[in-house]
Design an enzyme around this catalytic site. Structure first.
Site, short mmCIF file in Angstrom:
data_model
loop_
_atom_site.label_atom_id
_atom_site.label_comp_id
_atom_site.label_asym_id
_atom_site.label_seq_id
_atom_site.Cartn_x
_atom_site.Cartn_y
_atom_site.Cartn_z
N SER A 556 0.81 -4.47 -9.15
CA SER A 556 0.11 -3.21 -9.41
C SER A 556 0.91 -2.04 -8.87
CB SER A 556 -1.27 -3.25 -8.73
OG SER A 556 -1.88 -1.98 -8.74
N TYR A 569 -7.32 -4.45 -1.55
CA TYR A 569 -6.62 -4.63 -2.82
C TYR A 569 -5.16 -4.24 -2.70
CZ TYR A 569 -5.57 -4.12 -7.82
OH TYR A 569 -5.02 -4.23 -9.07
#
Length: 679
Positions: A556, A569
């Protein structure tokens, strides 16, 4: 009868005959019908022949798969036939007999159908019929079993002369329903479609009944101690351990996809004392050995032998097989023979475990296995009544390296970029994973669609196609045993594994003070630990294959960009990002490339965003959830929204064959987020 009625009856008969693999195997055999139609040029009625075209399959035959020829012109070829030494030239001559656009390309067996004086003709490769055709005393058995209803035809390679031979036999034996073609199969005929099918089935069923009534009960001999089938769970575990190693060896010349078969008929053959001598004789029917090669590789150790001993023996046998195959080629090749295509086995038999078959794709591998199962049935029938005696090795070579077969191979379309590659994609039931699975399959890969939600995985796999293209697997990536089971399922389905995409994930958006220990553990278990477990299990298979591979992490933008309320995250994505670097450094010596893709703002179609992450992030940024994708796009340099398909395109770009010297790379797919630029 009208033209369309003739065609409809022919297709219906073909489908019925092609539905049973013991009647005729995939893409094997051919059927035909003769009838009248109006010539659109002259307005006169002409006689036509409709016959299954080259490469078609009876079970799925359509009108477009029929070759359509003028019967008068086809039969006139007899007058210009230059003789058996030049009979291959007649295939090109068929083009001058086509009616209109002609439909499919005529096959080598067209002469058999056109020259035989019967309205309907079936040429099939049934197990029971070939058993008689390959028996040492097949001619005597034919007379004993069928009387004057079926005539023996000595072995002759398929072609124009065989058509002439059968036409002559039909004319000399008006009472006959058909013939047994030595070493090959059967041909039957009738004045109606129903009569031809009835005669075909009568020959097949009569031969099968005779074998059952008069054959020896143990045609393959006694069971060899230690060669009995392992219990199913143990058998499949051993097969999963061996599959990548065998596939790697079978891919020495060209990357192959595999198929595993442990059916009762296979396991019985592998347990008997005639296994080695019968396997050495090879198959006989041309359709069989074109797909199975001249003979299989047989592992000559008991099923209970230690794994290391079996692996060492397989490597030794493979080296010997390659030497033997090259010697076979050199014994029979002439100056104008095609170049040797490859010396690796297409069939590998492991007693107690099963049969591994190989081909350029899953369908080819599966069909090769089906053909060898047919060959086992043939050998059983021939040995039950007599002695199995296939056609001579020199004749096998003439067909395997036939110029017409080589031309057929050259006409095939070029392979897709990922042809022969086997992919495992985690989290592929929706969103980015689904798009990746679909793109890899579209580029030619076989795909194992893994997801915790098996229903979603099955939906993705079904959308890709049948089990030759994709399978669904339930996979909890936080459980090492479940991951190893998923990898085992993949290698049993396709033979090995080449391309892994670590995509499974979830997202928890909370400030530091609200992030619980449970949140942290769950986030890291699924993505950091899960990616580690998947990479570990799949790298083991790739190393054993020794043909390289790709591991791709869907990381990501957040692996390098610090955003608010995102500690669990972002930290786990940074973990994944560094796993890419660590594994690239470790696995490079094995030809395994490890790279990452860093998406951002993938809202549309995303399972993560649909699961609550979208609402949480929208609240953080103060926008409506349905506007989140557009919001993300406006903060990028390109002002373009990112979709799952864009991420899938990046995965393909990394693995599709052009970036062969790239590893340890992170590819941003975020439309340009300056804060996420790699430094």
């Amino acid at each position: 009868m009208s033209e369309q009625s003739v065609i409809a009856d022919l297709l219906a008969r073909s489908h019925r005959l092609g539905a049973d693999p013991t009647t005729t195997n995939y893409a094997g055999g051919n059927t035909s019908a003769k009838g009248a139609a109006t010539d659109p040029v002259t307005g006169q009625e002409v006689e036509l022949l409709w016959v299954k075209g080259s490469g078609g399959d009876l079970g799925t035959l359509s009108e477009s798969g029929l070759a359509v020829l003028r019967l008068d012109r086809m039969r006139s070829l007899v007058d210009v036939y230059p003789g058996v030494d030049r009979e291959d030239e007649m295939v090109a001559a068929f083009d001058y007999c086509l009616h209109g656009k002609g439909g499919a390309a005529p096959s080598i067996d067209t002469a058999m159908h056109g020259l035989v004086d019967a309205a309907h003709v079936d040429h099939l490769h049934p197990d029971s019929g070939i058993a008689i055709a390959t028996a040492a005393d097949g001619e005597r058995l034919t007379e004993t079993i069928f009387g004057d209803q079926v005539v023996w035809v000595p072995w002759r390679r398929p072609g124009f002369q065989l058509g002439l031979d059968i036409a002559e036999i039909k004319a000399a034996n008006p009472q006959a329903r058909g013939c047994v073609l030595g070493g090959h199969g059967i041909t039957a005929w009738g004045e109606t479609s129903d009569e031809a099918e009835k005669n075909s089935r009568w020959i097949i069923d009569t031969a099968a009944a005779h074998i059952a009534e008069h054959g020896r009960t143990e045609p393959f001999g006694a069971v060899v101690p230690g060669f009995e089938p392992l219990p199913e769970a143990q058998r499949h575990a051993r097969a999963a351990e061996l599959a990548p190693i065998i596939r790697g060896l079978a891919s020495t010349d060209q990357r192959q996809v595999g198929h595993y078969d442990d059916s009762d008929a296979v396991l019985e053959f592998l347990s008997r004392d005639k296994l080695v001598p019968l396997a050495a004789l090879g198959t006989s029917c041309p359709d069989h050995f074109l797909r199975t090669k001249v003979r299989p590789l047989v592992v000559d150790l008991p099923a209970t032998a230690p794994l290391d001993d079996v692996v060492a023996r397989i490597r030794e046998l493979h080296a010997g097989y390659r030497e033997d195959y090259r010697a076979y080629y050199e014994r029979h090749a002439t100056a104008d023979s095609p170049a040797m295509r490859g010396a690796d086995p297409a069939i590998v038999l492991v007693p107690g475990v099963g049969m591994f078959s190989f081909g350029k794709d899953k369908q080819t591998a599966r069909v090769a296995g089906e053909f060898y199962l047919n060959a086992i049935n043939v050998m059983r029938g021939a040995e039950a009544l007599s002695t199995y005696e296939p056609i001579p090795e020199s004749e096998k070579f003439r067909i395997e390296y036939w110029a017409l077969e080589e031309a057929k191979l050259q006409r095939m379309p070029p392979p897709k970029p990922l042809a022969g590659r086997i992919a495992l994609v985690t989290g592929a039931g929706s969103g980015i994973g689904k798009a990746i699975a679909e793109r890899l399959a579209a580029e030619g890969a076989c795909v194992a669609v893994a997801d915790l939600d098996v229903g979603a995985a099955e939906e993705t796999a079904a959308g890709i196609g049948g089990s030759d293209k994709a399978i669904a697997i339930t996979a909890n990536v936080t459980d090492g045993a479940a991951v190893r089971s998923a990898v085992g399922t993949t290698v049993l389905a396709f033979g090995g594994i080449d391309l892994v995409v670590n995509n499974a994930g979830l997202s928890i958006s909370k400030p530091l003070l609200e992030t619980t220990e449970k949140d942290w553990d769950l986030q890291h278990d699924v993505m950091a630990k899960g990616s580690f477990l998947v990479s570990q299990a799949t790298a083991k298979a790739m190393v054993e294959q020794a043909v390289g591979g790709d591991i791709v992490y869907i990381s990501s933008k957040n692996s390098v960009f610090a955003g608010p309320n995102n500690v669990a995250y972002g930290a786990t994505k940074a973990d994944q990002s560094h796993q890419v670097r660590l594994l690239a450094a470790e696995l490079g010596e094995h030809g395994i490339r490890v790279n990452g893709v860093n998406p951002d703002g993938v809202v549309r179609g995303s399972g993560i965003f649909a699961g609550g992450w979208g609402a949480q992030r929208a609240a953080v940024y103060g926008v409506e959830e349905e506007e989140l994708g557009a919001f993300y796009a406006q903060r990028t340099l390109l002002k373009r929204e990112v979709t799952p398909e864009h991420v899938a395109a990046a995965v393909f770009a990394i693995t599709g064959g052009d970036l062969t010297h790239t590893t340890g790379l992170h590819v941003p797919v975020d439309s340009g987020v300056v804060g996420a630029f790699l430094r």
